[in-house]
Write an enzyme that holds these catalytic residues in place. Structure first.
Site, PDB file in Angstrom:
ATOM      1  N   LYS A  14     -16.664  -4.719  30.346  1.00 37.96           N
ATOM      2  CA  LYS A  14     -15.805  -5.191  29.251  1.00 37.96           C
ATOM      3  C   LYS A  14     -15.257  -6.586  29.562  1.00 37.96           C
ATOM      4  O   LYS A  14     -15.335  -7.496  28.750  1.00 37.96           O
ATOM      5  CB  LYS A  14     -14.630  -4.212  29.020  1.00 37.96           C
ATOM      6  CG  LYS A  14     -15.071  -2.774  28.796  1.00 37.96           C
ATOM      7  CD  LYS A  14     -13.891  -1.829  28.592  1.00 37.96           C
ATOM      8  CE  LYS A  14     -13.000  -1.634  29.804  1.00 37.96           C
ATOM      9  NZ  LYS A  14     -13.592  -0.888  30.919  1.00 37.96           N
ATOM     10  N   ARG A  88      -6.523   3.137  24.683  1.00 42.13           N
ATOM     11  CA  ARG A  88      -7.110   4.113  25.602  1.00 42.13           C
ATOM     12  C   ARG A  88      -6.690   5.536  25.272  1.00 42.13           C
ATOM     13  O   ARG A  88      -7.114   6.456  25.961  1.00 42.13           O
ATOM     14  CB  ARG A  88      -6.625   3.805  27.020  1.00 42.13           C
ATOM     15  CG  ARG A  88      -7.553   2.899  27.817  1.00 42.13           C
ATOM     16  CD  ARG A  88      -6.822   2.545  29.088  1.00 42.13           C
ATOM     17  NE  ARG A  88      -7.669   2.416  30.213  1.00 42.13           N
ATOM     18  CZ  ARG A  88      -8.066   1.253  30.734  1.00 42.13           C
ATOM     19  NH1 ARG A  88      -7.734   0.126  30.173  1.00 42.13           N
ATOM     20  NH2 ARG A  88      -8.797   1.234  31.822  1.00 42.13           N
ATOM     21  N   ARG A 127     -17.222  -5.102  43.242  1.00 43.53           N
ATOM     22  CA  ARG A 127     -16.638  -6.177  42.424  1.00 43.53           C
ATOM     23  C   ARG A 127     -15.626  -7.024  43.188  1.00 43.53           C
ATOM     24  O   ARG A 127     -14.843  -6.536  43.985  1.00 43.53           O
ATOM     25  CB  ARG A 127     -15.938  -5.579  41.213  1.00 43.53           C
ATOM     26  CG  ARG A 127     -15.121  -6.637  40.449  1.00 43.53           C
ATOM     27  CD  ARG A 127     -14.602  -6.171  39.144  1.00 43.53           C
ATOM     28  NE  ARG A 127     -13.759  -5.005  39.251  1.00 43.53           N
ATOM     29  CZ  ARG A 127     -13.298  -4.339  38.198  1.00 43.53           C
ATOM     30  NH1 ARG A 127     -13.615  -4.735  36.981  1.00 43.53           N
ATOM     31  NH2 ARG A 127     -12.525  -3.297  38.353  1.00 43.53           N
ATOM     32  N   ARG A 172      -9.791   7.296  37.557  1.00 43.19           N
ATOM     33  CA  ARG A 172      -9.940   6.428  36.372  1.00 43.19           C
ATOM     34  C   ARG A 172     -10.993   6.993  35.427  1.00 43.19           C
ATOM     35  O   ARG A 172     -10.828   6.980  34.205  1.00 43.19           O
ATOM     36  CB  ARG A 172     -10.326   5.005  36.804  1.00 43.19           C
ATOM     37  CG  ARG A 172      -9.143   4.240  37.377  1.00 43.19           C
ATOM     38  CD  ARG A 172      -9.568   3.097  38.284  1.00 43.19           C
ATOM     39  NE  ARG A 172     -10.205   1.996  37.601  1.00 43.19           N
ATOM     40  CZ  ARG A 172     -10.834   1.007  38.237  1.00 43.19           C
ATOM     41  NH1 ARG A 172     -10.887   0.992  39.564  1.00 43.19           N
ATOM     42  NH2 ARG A 172     -11.376   0.020  37.563  1.00 43.19           N
TER      43      ARG A 172
HETATM   44  P1  AP5 Z   1     -16.230  -5.772  34.662  1.00 44.46           P
HETATM   45  O1  AP5 Z   1     -16.639  -6.646  33.535  1.00 44.46           O
HETATM   46  O2  AP5 Z   1     -15.142  -6.261  35.569  1.00 44.46           O
HETATM   47  O3  AP5 Z   1     -15.918  -4.287  34.127  1.00 44.46           O
HETATM   48  P2  AP5 Z   1     -14.753  -3.733  33.207  1.00 44.46           P
HETATM   49  O4  AP5 Z   1     -15.374  -2.849  32.181  1.00 44.46           O
HETATM   50  O5  AP5 Z   1     -13.883  -4.850  32.712  1.00 44.46           O
HETATM   51  O6  AP5 Z   1     -14.017  -2.830  34.280  1.00 44.46           O
HETATM   52  P3  AP5 Z   1     -12.483  -2.638  34.665  1.00 44.46           P
HETATM   53  O7  AP5 Z   1     -12.461  -1.993  36.025  1.00 44.46           O
HETATM   54  O8  AP5 Z   1     -11.719  -3.921  34.561  1.00 44.46           O
HETATM   55  O9  AP5 Z   1     -12.035  -1.628  33.610  1.00 44.46           O
HETATM   56  P4  AP5 Z   1     -10.870  -0.673  33.694  1.00 44.46           P
HETATM   57  O10 AP5 Z   1     -10.871  -0.207  32.289  1.00 44.46           O
HETATM   58  O11 AP5 Z   1     -10.935   0.366  34.732  1.00 44.46           O
HETATM   59  O12 AP5 Z   1      -9.668  -1.586  34.210  1.00 44.46           O
HETATM   60  P5  AP5 Z   1      -8.408  -2.216  33.479  1.00 44.46           P
HETATM   61  O13 AP5 Z   1      -8.070  -3.471  34.166  1.00 44.46           O
HETATM   62  O14 AP5 Z   1      -8.568  -2.212  32.008  1.00 44.46           O
HETATM   63  O15 AP5 Z   1     -17.532  -5.442  35.540  1.00 44.46           O
HETATM   64  C1  AP5 Z   1     -17.463  -4.648  36.714  1.00 44.46           C
HETATM   65  C2  AP5 Z   1     -18.509  -5.146  37.747  1.00 44.46           C
HETATM   66  O16 AP5 Z   1     -19.823  -4.946  37.227  1.00 44.46           O
HETATM   67  C3  AP5 Z   1     -18.392  -6.646  38.062  1.00 44.46           C
HETATM   68  O17 AP5 Z   1     -18.640  -6.842  39.422  1.00 44.46           O
HETATM   69  C4  AP5 Z   1     -19.499  -7.290  37.190  1.00 44.46           C
HETATM   70  O18 AP5 Z   1     -20.032  -8.441  37.798  1.00 44.46           O
HETATM   71  C5  AP5 Z   1     -20.534  -6.174  37.117  1.00 44.46           C
HETATM   72  N1  AP5 Z   1     -21.255  -6.139  35.839  1.00 44.46           N
HETATM   73  C6  AP5 Z   1     -20.716  -6.291  34.598  1.00 44.46           C
HETATM   74  N2  AP5 Z   1     -21.672  -6.178  33.655  1.00 44.46           N
HETATM   75  C7  AP5 Z   1     -22.837  -5.919  34.321  1.00 44.46           C
HETATM   76  C8  AP5 Z   1     -24.194  -5.703  33.901  1.00 44.46           C
HETATM   77  N3  AP5 Z   1     -24.535  -5.681  32.601  1.00 44.46           N
HETATM   78  N4  AP5 Z   1     -25.129  -5.469  34.861  1.00 44.46           N
HETATM   79  C9  AP5 Z   1     -24.789  -5.463  36.181  1.00 44.46           C
HETATM   80  N5  AP5 Z   1     -23.531  -5.685  36.632  1.00 44.46           N
HETATM   81  C10 AP5 Z   1     -22.567  -5.909  35.719  1.00 44.46           C
HETATM   82  O19 AP5 Z   1      -7.269  -1.106  33.796  1.00 44.46           O
HETATM   83  C11 AP5 Z   1      -6.773  -0.932  35.095  1.00 44.46           C
HETATM   84  C12 AP5 Z   1      -5.617   0.066  35.070  1.00 44.46           C
HETATM   85  O20 AP5 Z   1      -4.543  -0.434  34.240  1.00 44.46           O
HETATM   86  C13 AP5 Z   1      -5.936   1.443  34.462  1.00 44.46           C
HETATM   87  O21 AP5 Z   1      -6.511   2.320  35.408  1.00 44.46           O
HETATM   88  C14 AP5 Z   1      -4.534   1.898  34.018  1.00 44.46           C
HETATM   89  O22 AP5 Z   1      -3.776   2.342  35.113  1.00 44.46           O
HETATM   90  C15 AP5 Z   1      -3.909   0.613  33.500  1.00 44.46           C
HETATM   91  N6  AP5 Z   1      -4.177   0.383  32.067  1.00 44.46           N
HETATM   92  C16 AP5 Z   1      -4.868  -0.667  31.519  1.00 44.46           C
HETATM   93  N7  AP5 Z   1      -4.898  -0.574  30.190  1.00 44.46           N
HETATM   94  C17 AP5 Z   1      -4.227   0.562  29.858  1.00 44.46           C
HETATM   95  C18 AP5 Z   1      -3.944   1.213  28.611  1.00 44.46           C
HETATM   96  N8  AP5 Z   1      -4.374   0.692  27.443  1.00 44.46           N
HETATM   97  N9  AP5 Z   1      -3.233   2.356  28.639  1.00 44.46           N
HETATM   98  C19 AP5 Z   1      -2.771   2.892  29.802  1.00 44.46           C
HETATM   99  N10 AP5 Z   1      -3.023   2.329  31.026  1.00 44.46           N
HETATM  100  C20 AP5 Z   1      -3.746   1.175  31.047  1.00 44.46           C
END
Ligand code: AP5
Length: 215
Positions: A14, A88, A127, A172
């Site tokens: 994402k 979410r 990552r 997660r």
């Molecule tokens: P990347 O693009 O970083 O993946 P992502 O989907 O953004 O993953 P996140 O870990 O950031 O998502 P998340 O939802 O767990 O975390 P968030 O920060 O929202 O890609 C990942 C890796 O893969 C990278 O190394 C990239 O290079 C590689 N890659 C990407 N695309 C690829 C492809 N096509 N092929 C190969 N490799 C690829 O949330 C973190 C925490 O915050 C949550 O756990 C929660 O505690 C809290 N939180 C956030 N939002 C909320 C909410 N709305 N409600 C409640 N709690 C929340």
């Protein structure tokens, strides 16, 4: 102006795709994960409150994240908004609908990025990001440059997230399947849902998103 949700489990790509849309379409990325990490880094009361919850991989309360989104939406965007990691839960989805309608805005697409669990573990545990510009790297597929400097901004601040480990990832993923995946049916029923193969290369995923957005 285009408003979209990028939906998918942790590591689905994402953030990677949102960064590209910001650069090419003048859209604003609203990542609740980034907002919460910023609150932690700046030491706010809310940041301190959510640190342990995030490290464990649980969701923070709806009230907190809805408040963050409300604030950022009011800043506006010419190209539209990319909701990354929000909503979410069903209450978050309802709140978003209400906020958008109050502003006279609508959702153009909800894009579900489908990736299987094994690939997610490999992506998350490999990552890292640039602490200065946010560029996303991966140890195997897009390694941090050998000269120690970010290829995008030249900074030397490589970072790994404390929740990017197998234990937190399991929580997660569980949170995603229990609380977020019901939104797929919710948006399908609203005729908003588009699905793509998130296992494809980063470029292929970009092309799929461009196609969905009518480019
Ligand atoms: P990347 O693009 O970083 O993946 P992502 O989907 O953004 O993953 P996140 O870990 O950031 O998502 P998340 O939802 O767990 O975390 P968030 O920060 O929202 O890609 C990942 C890796 O893969 C990278 O190394 C990239 O290079 C590689 N890659 C990407 N695309 C690829 C492809 N096509 N092929 C190969 N490799 C690829 O949330 C973190 C925490 O915050 C949550 O756990 C929660 O505690 C809290 N939180 C956030 N939002 C909320 C909410 N709305 N409600 C409640 N709690 C929340």
């Amino acid at each position: 102006m285009t408003n979209i949700i990028l939906m998918g489990p942790p590591g689905a790509g994402k953030g990677t795709q949102a960064r590209h849309l910001v650069e090419t379409r003048n859209m604003v990325q609203l990542s609740t994960g980034d907002m919460l990490r910023e609150a932690q880094a700046s030491g706010t009361e809310m940041g301190k409150k959510v640190a342990a919850i995030m490290a464990e991989g649980k969701l923070v309360t709806d009230e907190i994240v809805i408040g963050l989104i409300r604030e950022k939406l009011q800043e506006g965007s010419e190209g539209g908004f990319i909701f990354d990691g929000f909503p979410r839960t069903l209450p978050q989805a309802d709140a978003l609908e209400k906020l958008l309608s109050e502003m006279g805005l609508k959702l153009d697409a909800v894009i579900e990025m489908q990736v299987d669990d094994e690939a997610l573990v490999a992506r998350i545990t490999g990552r890292s990001t640039c602490g200065d510009c946010g560029e996303v790297y991966h140890d195997a597929t897009k390694p941090w440059p050998a000269d120690g400097k970010c290829a995008n901004c030249g900074g030397g601040n490589q970072k790994r997230r404390p929740d990017d480990n197998e234990d937190s990832l399991k929580t997660r993923l569980m949170e995603y399947y229990k609380k977020t995946s019901p939104l797929i049916g919710y948006y399908w029923a609203k005729d908003n849902l588009q699905r793509l193969d998130g296992l494809a290369s980063i470029d292929e995923v970009r092309k799929s998103i461009a196609w969905i957005l009518g480019e």
